[in-house]
Design a protein around this motif. Structure first.
Motif, short mmCIF file in Angstrom:
data_model
loop_
_atom_site.label_atom_id
_atom_site.label_comp_id
_atom_site.label_asym_id
_atom_site.label_seq_id
_atom_site.Cartn_x
_atom_site.Cartn_y
_atom_site.Cartn_z
N LEU A 158 0.84 -1.20 0.00
CA LEU A 158 0.00 0.00 0.00
C LEU A 158 0.87 1.26 0.00
N GLU A 159 1.85 1.30 0.88
CA GLU A 159 2.71 2.47 0.99
C GLU A 159 3.57 2.66 -0.26
N GLU A 160 4.01 1.56 -0.88
CA GLU A 160 4.78 1.66 -2.12
C GLU A 160 3.93 2.25 -3.24
N LEU A 161 2.69 1.78 -3.36
CA LEU A 161 1.78 2.29 -4.40
C LEU A 161 1.48 3.78 -4.17
N LEU A 162 1.20 4.13 -2.93
CA LEU A 162 0.89 5.52 -2.62
C LEU A 162 2.09 6.42 -2.91
N ALA A 163 3.30 5.97 -2.55
CA ALA A 163 4.50 6.78 -2.79
C ALA A 163 4.78 6.93 -4.29
N LYS A 164 4.52 5.88 -5.04
CA LYS A 164 4.80 5.90 -6.47
C LYS A 164 3.83 6.80 -7.24
N TYR A 165 2.56 6.75 -6.89
CA TYR A 165 1.54 7.42 -7.70
C TYR A 165 1.05 8.75 -7.14
N TYR A 166 1.31 9.02 -5.87
CA TYR A 166 0.76 10.24 -5.26
C TYR A 166 1.85 10.98 -4.48
N PRO A 167 2.55 11.86 -5.14
CA PRO A 167 3.61 12.59 -4.44
C PRO A 167 3.05 13.51 -3.36
N VAL A 168 3.80 13.61 -2.28
CA VAL A 168 3.45 14.51 -1.18
C VAL A 168 4.70 15.29 -0.84
N GLU A 169 4.58 16.58 -0.77
CA GLU A 169 5.73 17.42 -0.46
C GLU A 169 6.02 17.42 1.04
N HIS A 170 7.29 17.29 1.40
CA HIS A 170 7.80 17.46 2.76
C HIS A 170 7.25 16.49 3.78
N LYS A 171 6.74 15.37 3.35
CA LYS A 171 6.29 14.35 4.30
C LYS A 171 6.76 13.00 3.82
N GLU A 172 7.18 12.19 4.74
CA GLU A 172 7.57 10.83 4.43
C GLU A 172 6.88 9.88 5.37
N LEU A 173 6.72 8.65 4.91
CA LEU A 173 6.06 7.64 5.75
C LEU A 173 6.97 7.22 6.88
#
Length: 173
Positions: A158-173
């Protein structure tokens, strides 16, 4: 006079059901498109949320569904809606809650097959677009991940898919 009131009341009821049906079909369309992007099998994409057409889900959802003039979606909470939501979670394997087993005080979290994790992400994207608020699924996840109980392998995908397809600025899991 009474006849007019009955007709107006009947129109409101019918309009409420048609408004929810339109929202549900819009949601299914956007989920289908996302499912194709994430490699979800065609049959699974077509069958997504079919239980929402069953009367024991459709009627409570329609009774609770509201859309403002700006397209913002919200629900009026009720016990009827909570029962329908519980049925929906137990019928649809793309919800992480489906994979939680409560057994005499012991909680077991089962691994979700990959295609259901992909459908889950597709569902979040479809909900965002159908509700017309276009929230970023990864941002939503980052705000809510502590409440989401998933098997570690399922959560990793889930986290890999979210990171790949939905960029978020200045936040990391």
């Amino acid at each position: 006079m009474v006849g007019t009131i009955l007709i107006i009341g009947a129109k409101r009821i019918v309009n409420k059901y048609f408004a929810y049906l339109e929202f549900l079909l819009r949601h299914k369309y956007y989920v289908f498109v996302a499912c194709m992007k994430f490699g979800v099998p065609l049959w699974q994409a077509i069958a997504h949320d079919v239980s929402k057409f069953f009367p024991d889900e459709f009627i409570p959802y329609a009774n609770s569904h509201r859309e403002s003039t700006t397209g913002e979606f919200y629900c009026v909470e009720s016990e009827e809606l909570q029962l329908a939501w519980n049925l929906h979670l137990k019928r649809n394997k793309h919800h992480w809650q489906y994979w939680i087993v409560l057994n005499y005080g012991k909680t077991i979290i089962l691994r979700m097959p990959d295609w259901y994790v992909r459908e889950l992400v597709s569902d979040w994207e479809g909900a965002s677009k159908a509700k017309r608020n276009n929230f970023n699924p990864r941002t939503w996840y980052l705000e809510n991940y502590k409440d989401i109980k998933m098997h570690p392998e399922s959560k990793q995908l889930l986290e890999e898919l979210l990171a790949k397809y939905y960029p978020v600025e200045h936040k990391e899991l």
